[in-house]
Design a protein around this motif. Structure first.
Motif, mmCIF file in Angstrom:
data_model
loop_
_atom_site.group_PDB
_atom_site.id
_atom_site.type_symbol
_atom_site.label_atom_id
_atom_site.label_comp_id
_atom_site.label_asym_id
_atom_site.label_seq_id
_atom_site.Cartn_x
_atom_site.Cartn_y
_atom_site.Cartn_z
ATOM 1 N N ALA A 1 4.803 -19.967 9.432
ATOM 2 C CA ALA A 1 5.884 -19.624 8.496
ATOM 3 C C ALA A 1 6.866 -20.767 8.311
ATOM 4 O O ALA A 1 7.301 -21.057 7.194
ATOM 5 C CB ALA A 1 6.610 -18.370 8.978
ATOM 6 N N ALA A 2 7.237 -21.443 9.411
ATOM 7 C CA ALA A 2 8.224 -22.533 9.325
ATOM 8 C C ALA A 2 7.727 -23.674 8.458
ATOM 9 O O ALA A 2 8.528 -24.420 7.894
ATOM 10 C CB ALA A 2 8.561 -23.056 10.726
ATOM 11 N N GLN A 3 6.413 -23.818 8.321
ATOM 12 C CA GLN A 3 5.824 -24.867 7.485
ATOM 13 C C GLN A 3 5.466 -24.339 6.089
ATOM 14 O O GLN A 3 4.643 -24.922 5.385
ATOM 15 C CB GLN A 3 4.570 -25.443 8.148
ATOM 16 N N GLY A 4 6.072 -23.234 5.694
ATOM 17 C CA GLY A 4 5.788 -22.661 4.382
ATOM 18 C C GLY A 4 4.410 -22.051 4.297
ATOM 19 O O GLY A 4 3.847 -21.893 3.218
ATOM 20 N N ASP B 1 5.499 -21.043 -0.730
ATOM 21 C CA ASP B 1 6.003 -21.560 0.539
ATOM 22 C C ASP B 1 7.358 -20.956 0.910
ATOM 23 O O ASP B 1 7.639 -20.722 2.086
ATOM 24 C CB ASP B 1 6.078 -23.089 0.523
ATOM 25 N N GLU B 2 8.202 -20.674 -0.096
ATOM 26 C CA GLU B 2 9.505 -20.072 0.197
ATOM 27 C C GLU B 2 9.346 -18.628 0.655
ATOM 28 O O GLU B 2 10.039 -18.180 1.571
ATOM 29 C CB GLU B 2 10.409 -20.145 -1.031
ATOM 30 N N LYS C 1 8.169 -18.770 4.265
ATOM 31 C CA LYS C 1 9.243 -19.091 5.207
ATOM 32 C C LYS C 1 10.119 -17.883 5.501
ATOM 33 O O LYS C 1 10.544 -17.666 6.636
ATOM 34 C CB LYS C 1 10.100 -20.230 4.649
ATOM 35 N N LYS C 2 10.380 -17.089 4.466
ATOM 36 C CA LYS C 2 11.295 -15.953 4.622
ATOM 37 C C LYS C 2 10.619 -14.707 5.180
ATOM 38 O O LYS C 2 11.237 -13.950 5.929
ATOM 39 C CB LYS C 2 11.915 -15.603 3.262
ATOM 40 N N ASN D 1 10.332 -25.638 15.671
ATOM 41 C CA ASN D 1 10.587 -24.192 15.652
ATOM 42 C C ASN D 1 11.806 -23.809 16.488
ATOM 43 O O ASN D 1 11.795 -22.807 17.206
ATOM 44 C CB ASN D 1 9.352 -23.416 16.130
ATOM 45 N N LYS E 1 13.341 -27.995 12.724
ATOM 46 C CA LYS E 1 12.430 -27.069 12.045
ATOM 47 C C LYS E 1 10.995 -27.265 12.515
ATOM 48 O O LYS E 1 10.268 -26.294 12.735
ATOM 49 C CB LYS E 1 12.513 -27.272 10.533
#
Length: 402
Positions: free
Chosen positions: A272-275, A260-261, A264-265, A109, A106
């Motif tokens: 984005a990957a780190q919220g 953060d969720e 991410k989505k 990436n 994660k």
């Protein structure tokens, strides 16, 4: 979250070139019970130390490096002792290894574990060797935590004394930590993934000022970042759709969805990957418009949807630190860490001395174990009178010494 550099991540597992059948494959320079440390283990550790030293201490002298290098064999023996203790404690690290590999995936990436394996192979590294090296790190950390760290005690008096003595080092400027959700309106190709940076930084150094600096890997908010280079400007319908999506995401957050969720989505930003985490910002590092807006907010507050050249962005202030010396309560976790690491090193050396005295350790003449105890036991070997010349020749080739 800090990201990982492929070169830094895999450098410690460089594979030596293949040798011909007539070449002496290895020279054993130390034995720890039934385990061995070879010349290639030793050489690889010295190269890794050199690389780390150049990165972490670029202005260090040769004398300082030599002082570190003299402990390379000691550290290799330490690792073997801790790994054997891990076996005694039945620590396999299977679950933790899977979690750590997925965390690395994660942070880098990557979309799958297969991509992580390919990333290792692209550096000329055996993925199985890489996993075993990581497993060993996890096992040794767990042994240290179980056998040493769990016995350390930090009193309130010690913490208060540390706080009083280091107040001048704790003074901080006003700063905030931001997270973002970006809904892009750009028609350009997706931005390249940000270059990863080393993870797992050094443990807190109680001898250095306790200032809060912007973490490695922190990004600029989309609202303050240079504009993308789109192939064409978005039309009115695209702008309306992007704004509607951003407003919908903000409504989800207002109704209780975790920022953060949602990031991410749904975020199109590189964070984005780190919220959505962008890191810490001091006054003067953001545009005036953003600074005036975000520095007036409290931790946990979320901005309205902001129109930017990249699209529509929602910002959240996740931390807001006032200027000055933080209170004892605010600094207590960091003080606990500082005191823990102060106590850990001497306690760990005492523990390793005990392990050494319970083990059989033999070091080849010409090599020095800087952590040796005078009470260590050297193994005594006897040769069978019926040993064949072939077996003796084989031992000589392997570099086994008496």
């Amino acid at each position: 979250m800090k990201r990982l550099c492929l070169v830094c991540l895999f450098a410690c597992l460089a594979i030596l070139p293949a040798l011909s059948a007539d070449t002496v494959v290895e020279q054993i320079i130390a034995r720890v019970n039934n385990s061995i440390i070879t010349s290639s283990d030793f050489a690889r550790s010295k190269e890794q130390l050199k690389d780390e030293f150049k990165q972490q201490e670029p202005n260090a002298t040769e004398k300082q490096y030599a002082e570190k290098e003299r402990d390379v064999l000691r550290d290799l023996i330490d690792q073997q002792l801790l790994l054997e203790k891990g076996k005694d404690l039945e620590i396999t690290a299977d679950t933790e290894l899977i979690k750590k590999l997925d965390e690395m995936r994660k942070q880098m990436n990557l979309d799958s574990m297969e991509e992580l394996e390919k990333a290792a192979q692209s550096q000329g590294i055996s993925y199985e060797d890489f996993k075993q090296n990581l497993r060993n790190q996890i096992i040794t950390q767990q042994v240290i935590a179980h056998e040493v760290g769990s016995h350390l005690n930090i009193t309130k008096e010690e913490a208060q004394k540390f706080y009083d003595e280091h107040k001048s080092e704790m003074e901080q400027p006003e700063e905030i930590r931001l997270s973002e959700i970006l809904v892009s309106t750009s028609k350009s190709e997706p931005a390249a993934k940000p270059s990863p940076t080393p993870a797992g930084g050094a443990a807190f150094d109680a001898t250095k000022p306790m200032d809060a600096t912007k973490p490695m890997g922190a990004t600029t908010p989309a609202a303050a970042a240079p504009p993308a280079n789109p192939s064409s400007e978005p039309d009115a319908d695209q702008l309306a759709a992007a704004e509607a999506k951003a407003q919908s995401l903000r409504e989800q957050i207002q109704k209780g969805a975790a920022f953060d969720e949602v990031a991410k989505k749904s975020s199109d930003g590189p964070s984005a990957a780190q919220g959505g985490d962008l890191g810490l910002f001091k006054r003067g590092t953001l545009s005036k418009e953003l600074e005036d807006r975000t520095f007036a907010m409290k931790a946990g507050e979320v901005t309205d949807v902001i129109r930017t050249k990249q699209g529509f962005v929602i910002l959240k202030v996740t931390e807001h630190q006032a200027a000055g010396v933080p209170s004892m309560k605010q600094m207590e976790p960091r003080i606990q860490d500082a005191l823990y690491y102060q106590k850990l090193q001497p306690a760990l050396r005492t523990y390793l001395k005990k392990l050494r005295e319970e083990a059989f350790i033999d070091v080849r003449p010409g090599f020095v174990d800087s952590g040796a105890s005078p009470n260590q036991t050297k193994p005594v070997e006897t040769e069978s009178k019926e040993a064949s010349a072939k077996n003796l020749k084989k031992k000589k080739k392997l570099g086994i010494f008496k």
